[in-house]
Structure formats: structure tokens, C-alpha cells
Design a protein around this motif. Structure first.
Motif, PDB file in Angstrom:
ATOM      1  N   ARG A  35       0.841  -1.207   0.000  1.00 14.82           N
ATOM      2  CA  ARG A  35       0.000   0.000   0.000  1.00 14.82           C
ATOM      3  C   ARG A  35       0.871   1.250   0.000  1.00 14.82           C
ATOM      4  NH1 ARG A  35      -2.524  -0.560   4.749  1.00 14.82           N
ATOM      5  NH2 ARG A  35      -3.681  -2.317   3.880  1.00 14.82           N
ATOM      6  N   LEU A  36       1.916   1.249   0.807  1.00 20.50           N
ATOM      7  CA  LEU A  36       2.842   2.385   0.840  1.00 20.50           C
ATOM      8  C   LEU A  36       3.481   2.598  -0.523  1.00 20.50           C
ATOM      9  CD1 LEU A  36       4.681   4.495   2.301  1.00 20.50           C
ATOM     10  CD2 LEU A  36       6.226   2.578   2.800  1.00 20.50           C
ATOM     11  N   LEU A  37       3.902   1.519  -1.168  1.00 21.16           N
ATOM     12  CA  LEU A  37       4.620   1.633  -2.439  1.00 21.16           C
ATOM     13  C   LEU A  37       3.723   2.130  -3.566  1.00 21.16           C
ATOM     14  CD1 LEU A  37       6.690  -1.650  -2.159  1.00 21.16           C
ATOM     15  CD2 LEU A  37       7.618   0.675  -2.109  1.00 21.16           C
ATOM     16  N   VAL A  38       2.495   1.627  -3.630  1.00 25.21           N
ATOM     17  CA  VAL A  38       1.620   2.063  -4.727  1.00 25.21           C
ATOM     18  C   VAL A  38       1.141   3.496  -4.504  1.00 25.21           C
ATOM     19  CG1 VAL A  38       0.921  -0.291  -5.274  1.00 25.21           C
ATOM     20  CG2 VAL A  38      -0.476   1.054  -3.693  1.00 25.21           C
ATOM     21  N   LEU A  39       0.925   3.871  -3.256  1.00 28.45           N
ATOM     22  CA  LEU A  39       0.576   5.265  -2.985  1.00 28.45           C
ATOM     23  C   LEU A  39       1.777   6.180  -3.226  1.00 28.45           C
ATOM     24  CD1 LEU A  39      -1.693   4.897   0.184  1.00 28.45           C
ATOM     25  CD2 LEU A  39      -2.388   5.386  -2.161  1.00 28.45           C
ATOM     26  N   THR A  40       2.978   5.621  -3.029  1.00 23.29           N
ATOM     27  CA  THR A  40       4.193   6.353  -3.378  1.00 23.29           C
ATOM     28  C   THR A  40       4.212   6.680  -4.866  1.00 23.29           C
ATOM     29  OG1 THR A  40       5.546   5.426  -1.616  1.00 23.29           O
ATOM     30  CG2 THR A  40       6.702   6.126  -3.587  1.00 23.29           C
ATOM     31  N   GLN A  41       3.850   5.683  -5.697  1.00 19.69           N
ATOM     32  CA  GLN A  41       3.808   5.913  -7.141  1.00 19.69           C
ATOM     33  C   GLN A  41       2.815   7.007  -7.479  1.00 19.69           C
ATOM     34  OE1 GLN A  41       5.783   4.975  -9.297  1.00 19.69           O
ATOM     35  NE2 GLN A  41       4.799   5.136 -11.292  1.00 19.69           N
ATOM     36  N   LEU A  42       1.686   7.033  -6.797  1.00 22.32           N
ATOM     37  CA  LEU A  42       0.702   8.098  -7.004  1.00 22.32           C
ATOM     38  C   LEU A  42       1.325   9.458  -6.678  1.00 22.32           C
ATOM     39  CD1 LEU A  42      -3.023   7.939  -5.883  1.00 22.32           C
ATOM     40  CD2 LEU A  42      -1.712  10.046  -5.718  1.00 22.32           C
ATOM     41  N   LEU A 137      17.018   6.592  -9.824  1.00 18.41           N
ATOM     42  CA  LEU A 137      17.298   5.894  -8.571  1.00 18.41           C
ATOM     43  C   LEU A 137      16.047   5.228  -8.011  1.00 18.41           C
ATOM     44  CD1 LEU A 137      19.698   8.417  -6.772  1.00 18.41           C
ATOM     45  CD2 LEU A 137      20.295   6.252  -7.863  1.00 18.41           C
ATOM     46  N   PHE A 138      14.976   6.030  -7.803  1.00 22.74           N
ATOM     47  CA  PHE A 138      13.866   5.439  -7.046  1.00 22.74           C
ATOM     48  C   PHE A 138      12.912   4.597  -7.885  1.00 22.74           C
ATOM     49  CE2 PHE A 138      12.236   9.972  -7.427  1.00 22.74           C
ATOM     50  CZ  PHE A 138      11.242   9.712  -8.351  1.00 22.74           C
ATOM     51  N   SER A 139      12.795   4.844  -9.185  1.00 24.98           N
ATOM     52  CA  SER A 139      11.814   4.089  -9.971  1.00 24.98           C
ATOM     53  C   SER A 139      12.120   2.589 -10.046  1.00 24.98           C
ATOM     54  CB  SER A 139      11.672   4.682 -11.367  1.00 24.98           C
ATOM     55  OG  SER A 139      11.003   5.934 -11.307  1.00 24.98           O
ATOM     56  N   PRO A 140      13.328   2.174 -10.473  1.00 27.90           N
ATOM     57  CA  PRO A 140      13.591   0.729 -10.464  1.00 27.90           C
ATOM     58  C   PRO A 140      13.600   0.142  -9.059  1.00 27.90           C
ATOM     59  CG  PRO A 140      15.590   1.948 -11.017  1.00 27.90           C
ATOM     60  CD  PRO A 140      14.465   2.935 -11.023  1.00 27.90           C
ATOM     61  N   ALA A 141      14.008   0.948  -8.066  1.00 28.29           N
ATOM     62  CA  ALA A 141      13.998   0.460  -6.686  1.00 28.29           C
ATOM     63  C   ALA A 141      12.575   0.195  -6.220  1.00 28.29           C
ATOM     64  CB  ALA A 141      14.686   1.479  -5.766  1.00 28.29           C
ATOM     65  N   VAL A 142      11.669   1.098  -6.536  1.00 23.13           N
ATOM     66  CA  VAL A 142      10.276   0.916  -6.122  1.00 23.13           C
ATOM     67  C   VAL A 142       9.643  -0.266  -6.838  1.00 23.13           C
ATOM     68  CG1 VAL A 142       7.970   1.962  -6.220  1.00 23.13           C
ATOM     69  CG2 VAL A 142       9.904   3.299  -5.395  1.00 23.13           C
ATOM     70  N   GLU A 143       9.919  -0.427  -8.151  1.00 19.47           N
ATOM     71  CA  GLU A 143       9.352  -1.562  -8.877  1.00 19.47           C
ATOM     72  C   GLU A 143       9.860  -2.885  -8.318  1.00 19.47           C
ATOM     73  OE1 GLU A 143       9.113  -1.761 -13.043  1.00 19.47           O
ATOM     74  OE2 GLU A 143       8.482   0.313 -13.314  1.00 19.47           O
ATOM     75  N   SER A 144      11.161  -2.957  -8.001  1.00 15.96           N
ATOM     76  CA  SER A 144      11.681  -4.191  -7.429  1.00 15.96           C
ATOM     77  C   SER A 144      11.112  -4.412  -6.031  1.00 15.96           C
ATOM     78  CB  SER A 144      13.217  -4.168  -7.384  1.00 15.96           C
ATOM     79  OG  SER A 144      13.701  -3.068  -6.640  1.00 15.96           O
ATOM     80  N   ALA A 145      10.844  -3.322  -5.297  1.00 12.45           N
ATOM     81  CA  ALA A 145      10.224  -3.453  -3.976  1.00 12.45           C
ATOM     82  C   ALA A 145       8.799  -3.991  -4.088  1.00 12.45           C
ATOM     83  CB  ALA A 145      10.220  -2.101  -3.259  1.00 12.45           C
ATOM     84  N   VAL A 146       8.052  -3.529  -5.099  1.00  9.60           N
ATOM     85  CA  VAL A 146       6.704  -4.054  -5.315  1.00  9.60           C
ATOM     86  C   VAL A 146       6.775  -5.553  -5.607  1.00  9.60           C
ATOM     87  CG1 VAL A 146       4.678  -3.992  -6.828  1.00  9.60           C
ATOM     88  CG2 VAL A 146       5.746  -1.858  -6.089  1.00  9.60           C
ATOM     89  N   ALA A 147       7.752  -5.954  -6.414  1.00 14.78           N
ATOM     90  CA  ALA A 147       7.909  -7.379  -6.728  1.00 14.78           C
ATOM     91  C   ALA A 147       8.216  -8.188  -5.466  1.00 14.78           C
ATOM     92  CB  ALA A 147       9.017  -7.568  -7.760  1.00 14.78           C
TER      93      ALA A 147
END
Length: 433
Positions: A35-42, A137-147
Motif C-alpha cells: 500500500r505504501l509503495l503504490v501510494l508512493t507511485q501516485l 534511482l527510485f523508480s527501479p527500486a520501487v518496482e523491485s520493492a513491489v515485486a
């Protein structure tokens, strides 16, 4: 059953259907970290799109820079982002997702504050590069975190990783839609205010992540950075997958190249573009989650290429509409169908494509894999959009000539669909009928 009960049951069912169509119930079902990660993307997209759509006008109108100079600045920003995704993903693997995300957010705060006060060409260049590096920096990190967090949730019997990526798409789209609206209101005051408000958004994201994002230690690695990159480069099946998937980004970017040209041709201005983009966003928000749930019942070798076939149909319909002709409302039918079908194709394919990356990677060095996928998409956009733009300039001023780039654009997703079907058959035999 009493009349009151008879009325209540259908109402509850209607509310249930709406709850499934909208992402609220899926947000509740997600783990706290997802939830934190997807709201982060928002929040990322809100902050970004509050400023970037209006940057070129600020640079030319307020700072008096030439159009060519502005083009260079925007190109440098894109390169500093897409070109460094691979490096950002590798950093996430090596030092951990949390520090890379926090560093990226901090750099973006500095970048937006710099844009707010930059008055020279050098200052503008430095600030825009910082904005791009932050995303790298943060985009691939966030995607890998979602995975990672999606897998943890799925193994615990909670929301699946696929649903987490679908929710990630929905929240990103909400941010992409609301960010420009907020930015347009802030611009009534001043461009500087819009930049500072965007910086505040990223300060809030940074603080939230510092408090809430788990500090999972990266797996111990006995290889060098270069060896990690060689591992990705030697994964031939993934390279084929990345090449085919990059076509999606090429297709998406025609919303900013071919579509505006066609809308201007049939309408006399680009005024309807905002409404077409709004329709695309609303479609994603309302239908992404139920569409992904329905599609997961089908084998991957059918779902993944089907999305690209629908994208190809979007270009084909637009090309036929150009040949048929028409202006005004009739002329907008082709562009509208293009937007709807392109969006639908992406909604079908892309959550499954993102979910497939850990499978192809063997759940190792996910940051490097997601970073490479993003960088491949950036290179694809550079080559593909340049090629389609050259076709636009070269074709004769006839109906068939104007339709040529659209029909060529249709061929790319069709080729990608065939490649992705082959990949899906090899990596997911369990789901094949």
C-alpha cells in the motif's frame, strides 16, 4: 424476504460491484508495505506532473530560452533518467531498496527547488538533470520493492504480486491525471510555487518512507557490479523479452507525437487532447483491477500477446480513420478509438509483463533487471519515435501518406506479440492448457 431486505440486497450488490471496479478495496487488501509503495507511485506522479508539462513554456516564456535550447534541456533530462535506470536498479540490489529510494527522493527535492530559483541556462540544466537522476534511482527500486513485497504477500496468502502491479498501475495513472490539474492551478500563482509544492510532496514521501519502508537487507553478493550486468546481458530470454516489451513504450509515446498531429489535423487545434487523456486515465482507474482479475484466468501465452495485439489494433484503426477522412467530431472518432484501444492493450499486458520479470530473473538482482527493462524502453522510444517522425516528414501529402506512420506503428506491436507469446510458452508451461 421483506421489501426493505429486497431493496437492501441489490444495493449491497451494486456497492460490491463498484468496490471491485475501483481500487479502494484492493488498497485495503494490500499489505501495508505494498500500500505504501503504490501510494508512493501516485505521489511521485502527482509531484512530477505538477511541473514537467509546464516546464517548456516557463523556459521559453519566463526565461527567454530558444526552442532548440529547451529541446536540448528536455532531452538531457530524459537521458539522465532513462539512461541511468540500469545503474539505479543495480544500486538497489547492492545497498538495499530503502536507502536508494530515500536518496532518489532527496535528490528530486533538490532538483525541484533548483528549478524554482534557476534563472541561468547552467542552473536549469543542473536542476533538470537532478530531477532525472532522482527517477533513475527510485523508480527501479520501487518496482523491485513491489515485486519483493508482492511475493511476500502472496506467499502469506494475501494479495498476489500480479494484483500489486495492477494496483501500482492504477495509482500511477491517478497521479498522472491529477498532477497536471493541480499544477495548472498553482501556475495561476507562479511557476516557482508549483516547483516548491512539488518539492514539498517529495519531502513528505521521503519522511514517510524513512519511517515506514522496511529496511530489508540485500542478499549477499560475491560478484562485482560488472558481473551483475553481465548476468543480465547473458540472459538471452530476458533480453528478447525486454526488446519486445519496449515496443509498449514506443506505442505509448505516440500519444505525444502522432496523436497530437492527427487531432490538430481534424479539429484545427489540440484542444481535445486533454479530454482524450482524461478518458484514458479514467479507464485505467475504473477497469484495471477487474480486467487483471479476469485476464489471470487465461494462460500467459494468450494474455500477454493479446495486449499487444490490441495495441496494434489501436494503430490500425487510427490509420483506417485517416484514410476514410473526416473533420470535427467525425474526425475525432479515430483518435478516440486509438486512445481507448491503446490504453486497453496496456492494461491487459503490462501488469503481467512486470510480474514476469522476477520469473525471468530467477528472483535475483531484481533492481538490475527492472532497471535494464526501463533503459531498454528508453532506447526503444528514442529509436522508434525518431523513425516514425522521419516517416511523417517523408510521406506524401495524401490520405495514404498520412496513414503510413500509423500502419507502420501497428506492425511493431504485432511483431512484439509474436515474440512475447514465444517467451511466455517457455517460462510458464504450468499455465498452458
Amino acid at each position: 424476504m421483506t421489501p426493505e431486505t429486497a431493496e437492501t440486497v441489490p444495493s449491497a450488490r451494486r456497492r460490491s460491484r463498484w468496490a471491485r471496479a475501483l481500487p479502494v478495496a484492493d488498497l485495503r487488501a494490500a499489505s501495508a508495505t505494498v500500500r505504501l509503495l503504490v501510494l508512493t507511485q501516485l505521489a511521485f506522479n502527482v509531484g512530477f506532473f505538477m511541473v514537467l508539462p509546464y516546464l517548456s513554456v516557463h523556459l521559453t516564456g519566463d526565461l527567454g530560452l530558444g526552442a532548440a535550447t529547451v529541446g536540448v534541456i528536455l532531452g538531457v533530462r530524459t537521458f539522465s533518467q532513462q539512461g541511468l535506470f540500469f545503474l539505479g536498479g543495480t544500486l538497489a540490489d547492492r545497498v538495499g531498496i530503502r536507502p536508494v529510494v530515500l536518496t532518489g527522493c532527496t535528490i528530486r527535492v533538490v532538483g525541484f527547488v533548483g528549478l524554482a530559483f534557476a534563472e541561468s541556462l547552467v542552473a536549469v540544466l543542473v536542476a533538470t538533470v537532478l530531477v532525472g537522476v532522482a527517477a533513475a534511482l527510485f523508480s527501479p527500486a520501487v518496482e523491485s520493492a513491489v515485486a519483493v513485497e508482492g511475493s511476500v504477500s502472496e506467499q502469506a496468502g494475501g494479495q498476489s504480486r500480479l494484483d500489486a502491479f495492477a494496483l501500482f498501475t492504477v495509482c500511477g495513472q491517478i497521479g498522472s491525471f491529477t498532477g497536471p490539474l493541480i499544477g495548472s492551478l498553482l501556475l495561476l500563482v507562479d511557476f516557482r510555487i508549483a516547483c516548491l509544492c512539488a518539492a514539498v510532496v517529495f519531502v513528505a514521501v521521503t519522511v514517510t518512507h524513512a519511517v515506514m519502508l522496511p529496511a530489508r537487507r540485500p542478499a549477499e553478493s560475491t560478484t562485482s557490479w560488472f558481473e551483475d550486468w553481465r548476468i543480465v546481458a547473458r540472459n538471452r530470454l530476458f533480453l528478447v523479452f525486454a526488446l519486445a516489451t519496449s515496443v509498449q513504450l514506443v506505442a505509448y509515446n505516440q500519444l505525444y507525437l502522432l496523436l497530437p498531429l492527427q487531432v490538430d489535423q481534424v479539429w484545427g487545434s489540440q484542444a481535445p487532447l486533454g479530454w482524450l487523456f482524461a478518458a484514458s486515465s479514467l479507464l485505467v482507474v475504473a477497469a484495471q483491477m477487474p480486467l487483471t482479475r479476469a485476464a489471470r484466468r487465461r494462460p500467459l501465452r494468450a494474455v500477454l500477446p493479446a495486449g499487444f495485439v490490441v495495441m496494434a489494433a489501436a494503430f490500425g484503426v487510427a490509420g483506417v480513420a485517416v484514410i476514410v477522412g473526416g473533420t470535427g467530431w467525425a474526425g475525432l472518432i479515430g483518435p478516440a478509438l486509438f486512445v481507448v484501444l491503446l490504453t486497453l492493450g496496456q492494461m491487459i499486458a503490462m501488469p503481467f509483463a512486470r510480474d514476469l520479470v522476477p520469473v525471468l530473473a530467477g528472483d535475483r538482482t531484481l533492481g538490475a533487471y527492472y532497471g535494464f527493462l526501463a533503459s531498454a524502453g528508453g532506447i526503444g522510444v528514442l529509436v522508434g519515435s525518431a523513425g516514425l517522425g522521419a516517416v511523417v516528414d517523408a510521406v506524401p501529402d495524401t490520405a495514404m501518406g498520412h496513414a503510413a506512420p500509423w500502419l507502420l506503428g501497428a506492425a511493431l506491436p504485432l511483431a512484439a506479440a509474436a515474440i512475447l507469446r514465444s517467451v511466455a510458452v517457455r517460462v510458464d508451461p504450468v499455465r498452458q492448457p
